[in-house]
Design a protein around this motif. Sequence first.
Motif, PDB file in Angstrom:
ATOM      1  N   SER A  32       0.828  -1.210   0.000  1.00  0.00           N
ATOM      2  CA  SER A  32       0.000   0.000   0.000  1.00  0.00           C
ATOM      3  C   SER A  32       0.861   1.258   0.000  1.00  0.00           C
ATOM      4  CB  SER A  32      -0.926  -0.002   1.220  1.00  0.00           C
ATOM      5  OG  SER A  32      -1.782  -1.122   1.203  1.00  0.00           O
ATOM      6  N   THR A  60       2.265   1.783  -3.378  1.00  0.00           N
ATOM      7  CA  THR A  60       1.216   2.257  -4.275  1.00  0.00           C
ATOM      8  C   THR A  60       0.961   3.745  -4.084  1.00  0.00           C
ATOM      9  OG1 THR A  60       0.149   0.083  -4.206  1.00  0.00           O
ATOM     10  CG2 THR A  60      -1.181   1.928  -4.974  1.00  0.00           C
ATOM     11  N   TRP A  81     -10.176   0.312   0.626  1.00  0.00           N
ATOM     12  CA  TRP A  81      -8.864   0.637   0.063  1.00  0.00           C
ATOM     13  C   TRP A  81      -8.762   0.188  -1.395  1.00  0.00           C
ATOM     14  CZ3 TRP A  81      -5.240   3.839   0.246  1.00  0.00           C
ATOM     15  CH2 TRP A  81      -3.926   3.562  -0.123  1.00  0.00           C
ATOM     16  N   ILE A  82      -9.319  -0.983  -1.703  1.00  0.00           N
ATOM     17  CA  ILE A  82      -9.306  -1.479  -3.088  1.00  0.00           C
ATOM     18  C   ILE A  82     -10.071  -0.525  -4.002  1.00  0.00           C
ATOM     19  CG2 ILE A  82     -10.136  -3.326  -4.592  1.00  0.00           C
ATOM     20  CD1 ILE A  82      -9.527  -5.277  -2.300  1.00  0.00           C
ATOM     21  N   ASP A  83     -11.240  -0.060  -3.535  1.00  0.00           N
ATOM     22  CA  ASP A  83     -12.022   0.904  -4.332  1.00  0.00           C
ATOM     23  C   ASP A  83     -11.259   2.214  -4.502  1.00  0.00           C
ATOM     24  OD1 ASP A  83     -14.637   1.944  -5.487  1.00  0.00           O
ATOM     25  OD2 ASP A  83     -14.375   3.304  -3.780  1.00  0.00           O
ATOM     26  N   TYR A  84     -10.568   2.624  -3.457  1.00  0.00           N
ATOM     27  CA  TYR A  84      -9.808   3.874  -3.527  1.00  0.00           C
ATOM     28  C   TYR A  84      -8.607   3.743  -4.460  1.00  0.00           C
ATOM     29  CZ  TYR A  84      -7.370   8.045  -1.858  1.00  0.00           C
ATOM     30  OH  TYR A  84      -6.732   9.262  -1.776  1.00  0.00           O
ATOM     31  N   LEU A  85      -7.946   2.585  -4.443  1.00  0.00           N
ATOM     32  CA  LEU A  85      -6.779   2.376  -5.299  1.00  0.00           C
ATOM     33  C   LEU A  85      -7.140   2.444  -6.778  1.00  0.00           C
ATOM     34  CD1 LEU A  85      -4.766  -0.493  -3.559  1.00  0.00           C
ATOM     35  CD2 LEU A  85      -4.208   1.931  -3.682  1.00  0.00           C
ATOM     36  N   ALA A  86      -8.378   2.045  -7.103  1.00  0.00           N
ATOM     37  CA  ALA A  86      -8.789   2.080  -8.502  1.00  0.00           C
ATOM     38  C   ALA A  86      -8.821   3.498  -9.059  1.00  0.00           C
ATOM     39  CB  ALA A  86     -10.175   1.433  -8.653  1.00  0.00           C
ATOM     40  N   ARG A  87      -8.930   4.495  -8.164  1.00  0.00           N
ATOM     41  CA  ARG A  87      -8.997   5.899  -8.607  1.00  0.00           C
ATOM     42  C   ARG A  87      -7.764   6.702  -8.240  1.00  0.00           C
ATOM     43  NH1 ARG A  87     -12.241   7.863  -5.141  1.00  0.00           N
ATOM     44  NH2 ARG A  87     -12.806   6.023  -3.947  1.00  0.00           N
ATOM     45  N   ARG A 123      -5.163   9.191 -10.550  1.00  0.00           N
ATOM     46  CA  ARG A 123      -5.704   9.631 -11.839  1.00  0.00           C
ATOM     47  C   ARG A 123      -5.903  11.143 -11.833  1.00  0.00           C
ATOM     48  NH1 ARG A 123     -10.351   5.193 -13.596  1.00  0.00           N
ATOM     49  NH2 ARG A 123      -8.969   3.352 -13.620  1.00  0.00           N
ATOM     50  N   GLU A 179      -9.333  12.208 -10.496  1.00  0.00           N
ATOM     51  CA  GLU A 179      -9.426  12.079  -9.040  1.00  0.00           C
ATOM     52  C   GLU A 179      -8.629  13.181  -8.349  1.00  0.00           C
ATOM     53  OE1 GLU A 179     -10.538  10.397  -5.360  1.00  0.00           O
ATOM     54  OE2 GLU A 179     -11.293  10.109  -7.406  1.00  0.00           O
TER      55      GLU A 179
END
Length: 420
Positions: free
Chosen positions: A73, A76, A154-160, A163, A166
């Motif tokens: 994390s 990332t 966290w997974i949903d947040y990582l997708a954005r 960018r 975002e």
Amino acid sequence: MLSQRWRWNLQRLTKRLWARATLFCLLGIITALIANVLSPYISYRLSKGLGADAVESILTILASSMLTVTVFSLSTMVSAASAAANGATPRATRLLLEDSTAQSALSTFLGGFLFSLVGIIALNSNYYGDGGRSVMFLVTLAVIGMIVVTLVQWIDYLARLGRVGETIDLVEKTASTIMRQYVEDPDLGGTRLVSIPSDALPVTTNSIGYLLHVDAGQLSAISDELDADIFLATRPGTYCSPVRPLAHVLPRGQDFDEQEATRKILKAFSIGDDRSFDQDPRFGLVVLCEIGCRALSPAINDSGTAIDVIGTLIRVLSPLAGIDREDREVKHPRLFVPRISLEDFFEDAFLPLARDGASRVEVGLRLQKAAAALASMGRPELTTAAEGFAASALDRSLRALEFQEDRDRLEREAFRSETH
């Protein structure tokens, strides 16, 4: 009661990643150690039926997995911050690193790792009895549940994360909050400054950097103590140097020590190397504008992002239509504070975009529509500032556009107020 400056410093501290991570780590350690305190409340029969013997295996799995997730994390987040700096603007990376969702996720994972590690050490040192192991088992299940919920978010947040869209939304959220705070209290609780008296004494600093924060409450107390009026010459966001006064002071009493007054007044000002969003509504506009200008660069060539930024800037600037309220309470009557001119707001928000997008008809049209939108909000001063900017942007575009039809269309759709 904490002064504004101490509260501001405390707020800045809580935004640091290590501060929240340290708190969660301490909670994890305390939770692991306090389980033995609660053991007397667990009956022997219940302690044998809870599967407490499996707690060490669960904690071992949790420790190894949480360390891996934490490292992943963190890497990332670093990659996302680098992507935001390259694709948007380096000024936005601070907001990414201060984002509460990211900090909570990393802190939860790190806290879960330390909780499991301390639990394993305590188990192997026979710190827990049967009741303590049962309590630790229940607490471990609760920690796992919290980690699972955090991991899904966290997974949903990582997708954005990272960018450009975002990043724009993140900067808009911060910029809009600071703008609303400015509109709510443009004078920092003081009196609006019209002009600085010619006989007021300047207050200068030897520090060089950006003014980050002004403690209006402290200045008000100083003005009462000195029996003097204080006139701010700058606002947060201004680049300060020894040749530029931060304020002026006008003594009303007889016994006035200028050197002592300067020393006390300077304590209310915080100066740093990097500009801050706090108390500085212009900085959010600058950062958004930088994102739009980066999109217009030849390397990216993305007019769509620039147009999106222009729409975002309209939303951020829109609260300025209500800045002329007369029902504000003056908390510091002896402190006089200058307001930010509307021309400065327009310059920070749109001038670089008008310059870099002058040769693009789609950007020129959207800038004219932005001026019209802000002018339609009913405030005469806003209309005047919008009209001045629209005329300047139109002139830039007409000089840069090569195709005659583009020039004709832009001139037809250019914003002009009804009074002209």
